[in-house]
Structure formats: structure tokens, C-alpha cells
Motif scaffolding. Structure first.
Motif, PDB file in Angstrom:
ATOM      1  N   GLN A 143       0.817  -1.208   0.000  1.00 21.11           N
ATOM      2  CA  GLN A 143       0.000   0.000   0.000  1.00 21.11           C
ATOM      3  C   GLN A 143       0.855   1.264   0.000  1.00 21.11           C
ATOM      4  OE1 GLN A 143      -2.766  -0.720   3.307  1.00 21.11           O
ATOM      5  NE2 GLN A 143      -4.320  -1.328   1.813  1.00 21.11           N
ATOM      6  N   ALA A 144       2.037   1.194   0.590  1.00 21.05           N
ATOM      7  CA  ALA A 144       2.966   2.322   0.504  1.00 21.05           C
ATOM      8  C   ALA A 144       3.399   2.538  -0.955  1.00 21.05           C
ATOM      9  CB  ALA A 144       4.184   2.065   1.387  1.00 21.05           C
ATOM     10  N   TRP A 176      -3.548  -1.064  -4.124  1.00 23.71           N
ATOM     11  CA  TRP A 176      -4.099  -0.726  -2.810  1.00 23.71           C
ATOM     12  C   TRP A 176      -5.224  -1.693  -2.422  1.00 23.71           C
ATOM     13  CZ3 TRP A 176      -2.799   2.913   0.862  1.00 23.71           C
ATOM     14  CH2 TRP A 176      -3.701   3.084   1.905  1.00 23.71           C
ATOM     15  N   ALA A 211       1.586   1.723  -3.491  1.00 24.83           N
ATOM     16  CA  ALA A 211       0.399   2.239  -4.178  1.00 24.83           C
ATOM     17  C   ALA A 211       0.312   3.756  -4.034  1.00 24.83           C
ATOM     18  CB  ALA A 211      -0.850   1.577  -3.619  1.00 24.83           C
ATOM     19  N   LEU A 212       0.599   4.267  -2.843  1.00 29.08           N
ATOM     20  CA  LEU A 212       0.604   5.722  -2.641  1.00 29.08           C
ATOM     21  C   LEU A 212       1.652   6.391  -3.523  1.00 29.08           C
ATOM     22  CD1 LEU A 212       0.203   5.921   1.256  1.00 29.08           C
ATOM     23  CD2 LEU A 212      -1.521   6.436  -0.491  1.00 29.08           C
ATOM     24  N   LEU A 213       2.823   5.762  -3.646  1.00 29.23           N
ATOM     25  CA  LEU A 213       3.878   6.307  -4.500  1.00 29.23           C
ATOM     26  C   LEU A 213       3.439   6.320  -5.960  1.00 29.23           C
ATOM     27  CD1 LEU A 213       6.759   7.334  -4.907  1.00 29.23           C
ATOM     28  CD2 LEU A 213       7.522   4.943  -5.006  1.00 29.23           C
ATOM     29  N   ALA A 239      -2.140   2.070  -9.021  1.00 29.28           N
ATOM     30  CA  ALA A 239      -2.143   2.378  -7.587  1.00 29.28           C
ATOM     31  C   ALA A 239      -3.412   1.861  -6.926  1.00 29.28           C
ATOM     32  CB  ALA A 239      -2.014   3.880  -7.376  1.00 29.28           C
ATOM     33  N   GLY A 244       0.395   6.397  -7.068  1.00 27.40           N
ATOM     34  CA  GLY A 244      -0.650   7.395  -7.211  1.00 27.40           C
ATOM     35  C   GLY A 244      -0.084   8.797  -7.309  1.00 27.40           C
ATOM     36  N   PHE A 245       0.912   9.108  -6.479  1.00 29.22           N
ATOM     37  CA  PHE A 245       1.544  10.434  -6.502  1.00 29.22           C
ATOM     38  C   PHE A 245       2.221  10.691  -7.851  1.00 29.22           C
ATOM     39  CE2 PHE A 245       5.287  13.138  -5.776  1.00 29.22           C
ATOM     40  CZ  PHE A 245       4.665  14.268  -5.270  1.00 29.22           C
TER      41      PHE A 245
END
Length: 373
Positions: A189-190, A214, A192-194, A210, A196-197
Motif C-alpha cells: 500500500q505504501a 491498494w 500504491a501511494l507512491l 495504484a 498514485g503520486f
């Protein structure tokens, strides 16, 4: 899986293609046609996509055949626009076995890429990779590059990719399985955040990846926690023991009467003391709409269904409940029907036990003896 067309059976495993896959083929065909109005270029583009997904099927068979080595069957393989899905009956409980099953898929793509590279080198047709694109360059070399990309993408340490399972398996050799899953899911999930950013500033497709990662990581963590919560609890402690049955010769009118008289939705069908089938609510309604109440149960009941023994543990039958087309499992003891298991049944059992644990403030002690039906 709904909206899937069966392509055939290979090595005893059914291969399906999802209806949305045809939308992707159509999009590729239209895109190539719009670029140059060339039929040849359009056919090459469609052929390229089909070849990629042939590699995806081989990737999934890598997982399936590796799982078969450990006595784990594969229910089916389905092609989706985002890739392929091999539905295993269960994941190996041994972390080392899970490691090999997870690595088997990418290993197939490595083998394909290596064979193509050796062939291109032997024929002197290897071009600089800088000249390649998704639509231009050597067809074979683009397939080689896509297989390498599949390996790199699948080995990202994030569920539901193979890399997430590899990471979990390696962690599980050192720490408890549920905690290993939690750590691997958190890392996924970390990532996935990357993704997404980065997707906001570069490629919007990363936003889709992402979301995919997630959700996959969260589902894997939830499923593992649920399996841990159900571990060591016999089915006999949670199965439904107040149920009604039908006979093959009963009419659907009898099934309607039992449905309206209680809350039971699916009915086991007994014949000569054994379970011969299951009449589901969905099949009952469909048959009523077509043939009315005069049809017999034997004409409508499902003859292929999963069963469980009352001595089995809840965590072992949960995957069967999830993957079975019939969402009610007849439970037997010494061949005699003694209860039923449903997803609702499992959910209610978990809620009740959670409430009891909260009120007692201590772990529950389970009676190993199965409940009497």
C-alpha cells in the motif's frame, strides 16, 4: 467468473476469456486503423496483443502447474484486460511452497524472453532496444521486451502481484504468517501511494495501478486475518443444524413452500440417505419463471457441488465457500448430512465470537468435540 467465455481445457484446467477482453481487442484494432487506415497494421496490432496474452496464459499455467506439484488444484484461468487470474483452490501453507508457486509464473516469462533472445541473436536480427516502441520495431523483439516488463512488474513487492507473495513467503519463514502478510500488505500500500503520486504528474495509468495494488493489498491482509481467526475451529461449532431438505421427486412447489416458511435459501437434496444435489435460490427462481411449480427438483438441482466434513476446520472450507458456484456447503458426518455452511453463517459466527471475546476480555476455549446435529 461471470461474463466469461470458455476457450477450452489445457492440462485439466479450464481457460476462460472475460467479455471485457473483447473491448480491449476492439480498442486496439480501432486505434491502429485510425493511425494509418492500414488493414495489415491493424492485424499486426491485434496479433501483438493476442501474443502478449498468450504469454500471460503461460505465466498463469506456471503458477498452476507449480501448485499441482504440491497437491493444489487450479479451478480455472481467466483472461482479463489487466492480465490473467489463476484461481487456486488454496494457497500453500508452507511458505517455501508458496515461494515456488509465486516464482513459477515470472519464471515462465523469463524462459520465453531467453528463448526469443537466443533466436534473435542466432539469426542476427537483434536490433537496438532504443528503436522499439509499442507499435514499431521487430515483432519478436517487442514480445521479448514485453515479457521482461511482465517479470519486472509482477515482481514488485506488492499484493496482488507475485512479488508481494514472494515477500510474504520470505517473511513467513522468519515470523508468524499473519504478521508477515500485514507487513507485505503495508509495503504494497505504501507503493500504491507512491504510484498514485507519480501518476498525477506523469502517466495517469499509474493511478489505475495504484488503485489496483491498494485494493489487492487490503484484501490479502483481510483474508489472512480472517483465516487466522477461523483457524482451529471445527465446522461443527458453526454450521446450521436447523434446516430442511428436499427429495429429487419433489416439485418446485414444495421448495417454494419451504422457502416462504423460513429463511433458508438453498436446500440440500437427499436420495437414499446421501446428498444427491443442492437446489439454490437462484436456480429455483429461474426455473419457476420458465417452467412453473410443476417441475421436479431433480430437473433443476445442481449435481456438481462442494461438500465438507464436520471434523474439518472453518479456515479450510472458507475458500471453498468463496469459489463455489453453490454458496451452500452440505456438511456430513460418516456420510450422513448433519448441517449446512454458508457465507452468512460464517459472518454471523465471527460477529458473535468477537462480541463474546470483548465481553470476557480473554481468548475463548474451544470444545474440540463436534456439535451434535
Amino acid at each position: 467468473m461471470k461474463w466469461s467465455l470458455r476457450l477450452g481445457k489445457i492440462a485439466g484446467i479450464g481457460v476462460y476469456i472475460h467479455a471485457t477482453f473483447f473491448l480491449m481487442i476492439g480498442w486496439v484494432a480501432v486505434s491502429h486503423w485510425m493511425q494509418g487506415h492500414s488493414l495489415a497494421a491493424t492485424l499486426v496490432g491485434v496479433g501483438f496483443i493476442l501474443t502478449i496474452f498468450a504469454c500471460v496464459v503461460l505465466h498463469e499455467f506456471g503458477h498452476a502447474l507449480a501448485a499441482r506439484r504440491y497437491g493444489i488444484k487450479t479451478r480455472d484461468i481467466t483472461l482479463l484486460p489487466i492480465g490473467g487470474v489463476a484461481r487456486l483452490e488454496r494457497m500453500p501453507e508452507d511458505p517455501i511452497q508458496e515461494l515456488w508457486v509465486a516464482l513459477a509464473g515470472p519464471a515462465v516469462n523469463v524462459a520465453i524472453a531467453l528463448v526469443l533472445y537466443l533466436w534473435l541473436s542466432a539469426t542476427g536480427s537483434l536490433e537496438p532496444f532504443s528503436k522499439l516502441s509499442l507499435t514499431g520495431g521487430s515483432f519478436v523483439q517487442r514480445i521479448l521486451l514485453l515479457n521482461v516488463s511482465l517479470v519486472l512488474f509482477n515482481m514488485l513487492p506488492a499484493f496482488p502481484m507475485d512479488g508481494g507473495r514472494v515477500l510474504r513467503a520470505l517473511l513467513a519463514t522468519r515470523i508468524e504468517y499473519t504478521r508477515a502478510t500485514h507487513i507485505a500488505a503495508s509495503i504494497g500500500q505504501a507503493m500504491a501511494l507512491l504510484f498514485g503520486f507519480l501518476g498525477f504528474f506523469t502517466n495517469p495509468f499509474l493511478l489505475f495501478i495504484a488503485l489496483f495494488v491498494w485494493i489487492g493489498a487490503g484484501q490479502e491482509a483481510s483474508m489472512t486475518q480472517l483465516k487466522s481467526a477461523l483457524g482451529g475451529i471445527p465446522i461443527g461449532r458453526a454450521m446450521v443444524t436447523d434446516y430442511r431438505t428436499l427429495s429429487p421427486g419433489d416439485s418446485l412447489g414444495r421448495a417454494v413452500e419451504l422457502t416462504l416458511a423460513g429463511s433458508q435459501q438453498d436446500f440440500p437434496v437427499e436420495e437414499n440417505g446421501r446428498v444427491a444435489g443442492v437446489l439454490t435460490r437462484a436456480d429455483l427462481l429461474q426455473a419457476l419463471a420458465k417452467g412453473g411449480e410443476e417441475l421436479s427438483v431433480s430437473e433443476v438441482m445442481q449435481r456438481e457441488f462442494q461438500m465438507a466434513d464436520s471434523s474439518e476446520m472453518l479456515d479450510t472450507i472458507f475458500p471453498r465457500l468463496q469459489n463455489s458456484q453453490c454458496h451452500t456447503l452440505p456438511v456430513t458426518r460418516n456420510g450422513r448430512l448433519v448441517g449446512l455452511m454458508t457465507m452468512d453463517n460464517v459472518g454471523e459466527f465471527i460477529l458473535i465470537q468477537s462480541a463474546l471475546k470483548a465481553s470476557q476480555g480473554k481468548p475463548l476455549k474451544w470444545d474440540p468435540r463436534p456439535a451434535h446435529g
